[in-house]
Design a protein around this motif. Sequence first.
Motif, PDB file in Angstrom:
ATOM      1  N   ALA A  14      11.295  10.464  23.285  1.00  0.00           N
ATOM      2  CA  ALA A  14      12.218  11.615  22.763  1.00  0.00           C
ATOM      3  C   ALA A  14      12.971  11.428  21.737  1.00  0.00           C
ATOM      4  O   ALA A  14      13.068  12.181  20.614  1.00  0.00           O
ATOM      5  CB  ALA A  14      13.001  12.149  24.033  1.00  0.00           C
ATOM      6  N   VAL A  15      13.475   9.900  21.564  1.00  0.00           N
ATOM      7  CA  VAL A  15      14.561   9.727  20.538  1.00  0.00           C
ATOM      8  C   VAL A  15      13.728   9.691  19.142  1.00  0.00           C
ATOM      9  O   VAL A  15      13.958  10.189  17.883  1.00  0.00           O
ATOM     10  CB  VAL A  15      15.116   8.320  20.744  1.00  0.00           C
ATOM     11  CG1 VAL A  15      15.608   7.557  19.274  1.00  0.00           C
ATOM     12  CG2 VAL A  15      16.151   8.415  21.901  1.00  0.00           C
ATOM     13  N   VAL A  16      12.407   9.057  19.207  1.00  0.00           N
ATOM     14  CA  VAL A  16      11.409   9.186  18.176  1.00  0.00           C
ATOM     15  C   VAL A  16      11.015  10.495  17.608  1.00  0.00           C
ATOM     16  O   VAL A  16      11.243  10.675  16.386  1.00  0.00           O
ATOM     17  CB  VAL A  16      10.199   8.489  18.449  1.00  0.00           C
ATOM     18  CG1 VAL A  16       8.983   8.334  17.166  1.00  0.00           C
ATOM     19  CG2 VAL A  16      10.519   6.888  18.682  1.00  0.00           C
ATOM     20  N   GLY A  21      11.675  15.179  14.087  1.00  0.00           N
ATOM     21  CA  GLY A  21      11.763  16.608  14.141  1.00  0.00           C
ATOM     22  C   GLY A  21      13.073  16.980  13.359  1.00  0.00           C
ATOM     23  O   GLY A  21      13.175  17.772  12.456  1.00  0.00           O
ATOM     24  N   VAL A  22      14.366  16.283  13.279  1.00  0.00           N
ATOM     25  CA  VAL A  22      15.365  16.702  12.643  1.00  0.00           C
ATOM     26  C   VAL A  22      15.357  16.513  11.379  1.00  0.00           C
ATOM     27  O   VAL A  22      15.657  17.166  10.435  1.00  0.00           O
ATOM     28  CB  VAL A  22      16.747  15.754  13.103  1.00  0.00           C
ATOM     29  CG1 VAL A  22      17.738  15.684  12.185  1.00  0.00           C
ATOM     30  CG2 VAL A  22      17.001  16.005  14.563  1.00  0.00           C
ATOM     31  N   ILE A  23      14.789  15.297  10.767  1.00  0.00           N
ATOM     32  CA  ILE A  23      14.498  15.189   9.423  1.00  0.00           C
ATOM     33  C   ILE A  23      13.490  16.160   8.699  1.00  0.00           C
ATOM     34  O   ILE A  23      13.724  16.626   7.910  1.00  0.00           O
ATOM     35  CB  ILE A  23      13.843  13.498   9.247  1.00  0.00           C
ATOM     36  CG1 ILE A  23      14.655  12.578   9.472  1.00  0.00           C
ATOM     37  CG2 ILE A  23      13.391  13.400   7.749  1.00  0.00           C
ATOM     38  CD1 ILE A  23      14.416  11.011   9.456  1.00  0.00           C
ATOM     39  N   VAL A  24      12.499  16.316   9.427  1.00  0.00           N
ATOM     40  CA  VAL A  24      11.526  17.433   8.822  1.00  0.00           C
ATOM     41  C   VAL A  24      11.859  18.704   8.839  1.00  0.00           C
ATOM     42  O   VAL A  24      12.112  19.418   7.915  1.00  0.00           O
ATOM     43  CB  VAL A  24      10.135  17.301   9.633  1.00  0.00           C
ATOM     44  CG1 VAL A  24       9.087  18.501   9.178  1.00  0.00           C
ATOM     45  CG2 VAL A  24       9.616  15.807   9.417  1.00  0.00           C
ATOM     46  N   GLY A  29      10.433  23.579   4.123  1.00  0.00           N
ATOM     47  CA  GLY A  29       9.252  23.750   3.394  1.00  0.00           C
ATOM     48  C   GLY A  29       8.173  23.468   3.820  1.00  0.00           C
ATOM     49  O   GLY A  29       7.535  23.395   5.041  1.00  0.00           O
ATOM     50  N   ILE A  30       7.068  22.406   2.949  1.00  0.00           N
ATOM     51  CA  ILE A  30       5.794  22.228   3.244  1.00  0.00           C
ATOM     52  C   ILE A  30       5.893  21.180   4.347  1.00  0.00           C
ATOM     53  O   ILE A  30       4.903  21.116   5.363  1.00  0.00           O
ATOM     54  CB  ILE A  30       5.024  21.856   2.169  1.00  0.00           C
ATOM     55  CG1 ILE A  30       4.676  22.979   1.009  1.00  0.00           C
ATOM     56  CG2 ILE A  30       3.730  21.099   2.511  1.00  0.00           C
ATOM     57  CD1 ILE A  30       3.987  22.703  -0.354  1.00  0.00           C
ATOM     58  N   PRO A  31       6.678  20.067   4.395  1.00  0.00           N
ATOM     59  CA  PRO A  31       6.701  19.115   5.263  1.00  0.00           C
ATOM     60  C   PRO A  31       6.997  19.866   6.767  1.00  0.00           C
ATOM     61  O   PRO A  31       6.215  19.276   7.770  1.00  0.00           O
ATOM     62  CB  PRO A  31       7.803  18.350   5.069  1.00  0.00           C
ATOM     63  CG  PRO A  31       8.146  18.349   3.661  1.00  0.00           C
ATOM     64  CD  PRO A  31       7.602  19.976   3.325  1.00  0.00           C
ATOM     65  N   VAL A  90      16.601  26.965  13.754  1.00  0.00           N
ATOM     66  CA  VAL A  90      15.453  26.124  14.578  1.00  0.00           C
ATOM     67  C   VAL A  90      16.248  24.956  15.426  1.00  0.00           C
ATOM     68  O   VAL A  90      15.722  24.824  16.778  1.00  0.00           O
ATOM     69  CB  VAL A  90      14.592  25.088  13.507  1.00  0.00           C
ATOM     70  CG1 VAL A  90      13.934  24.134  14.162  1.00  0.00           C
ATOM     71  CG2 VAL A  90      13.775  26.297  12.557  1.00  0.00           C
ATOM     72  N   PHE A  91      17.331  24.309  15.039  1.00  0.00           N
ATOM     73  CA  PHE A  91      17.988  23.295  15.877  1.00  0.00           C
ATOM     74  C   PHE A  91      18.359  24.116  17.255  1.00  0.00           C
ATOM     75  O   PHE A  91      18.463  23.477  18.011  1.00  0.00           O
ATOM     76  CB  PHE A  91      19.155  22.918  15.094  1.00  0.00           C
ATOM     77  CG  PHE A  91      18.644  21.799  14.019  1.00  0.00           C
ATOM     78  CD1 PHE A  91      17.639  20.715  14.406  1.00  0.00           C
ATOM     79  CD2 PHE A  91      19.264  21.711  12.825  1.00  0.00           C
ATOM     80  CE1 PHE A  91      17.151  20.013  13.515  1.00  0.00           C
ATOM     81  CE2 PHE A  91      18.763  20.696  11.974  1.00  0.00           C
ATOM     82  CZ  PHE A  91      17.876  19.896  12.082  1.00  0.00           C
TER      83      PHE A  91
END
Length: 215
Positions: A14-16, A21-24, A29-31, A90-91
């Motif tokens: 879950a941490v990974v 998920g947070v970064i993307v 955008g496209i990522p 989204v968050f």
Amino acid sequence: MSKWDDLKPRVISAVVMVAVGVIVTIVGGIPFDILMLMIAVIGLRELWMMIRKRLGSPIDIMILFAYGFMIIAGCLAFAITRNLAGPGAVFFLAGIVVVSDIAGYFAGRIIGGPKFWPRVSPKKTWSGTVAGWIGAALFGVIGMVQTGEILFPLVAALLAFAGQMGDIIESAIKRRCGAKDSADLIPGHGGVLDRFDAMIGVGFVVAVQILLTQG
């Protein structure tokens, strides 16, 4: 085996996933669109692998198309939400699922009690289900304070229910196909569908809302 044996791999995975998920989501955008596409494609493959041996049954063919559509709609809804409303929306949606899942996990194992739907999901209890609603509603208070929308807690609880139904639907498909997990891709979680089934349920409801309000 202890009822807590799956906690460590679940937490690490879950941490990974949360970090990625947070970064993307922040980048957007496209990522972000690619991430949603990957979840949809992998989810559809897992669905196919589970149900392919039962394609002779009209019911399983209907399940393939219906749940496949739900997967696509749910992932597309998250992509649209990110593009229209930004990362905060989204968050918020993801937070509802995470809080509901955590509250349900611990309440179900600590309190226990009657099963929610033992024929479909034997591990789920009413205590965990209700705790998920309460946790989501409390999380919704954050949105209410930030926006002034007094219905946020109710909306959060309803979306938590949608997420739980997404989980139930995926569990029912696995039970019908005789599968314990949709795949073994994620340690402690199984496959993509096992991890994102609730997100797909929430996303599908959001897709319906977008269709009704945005066309």
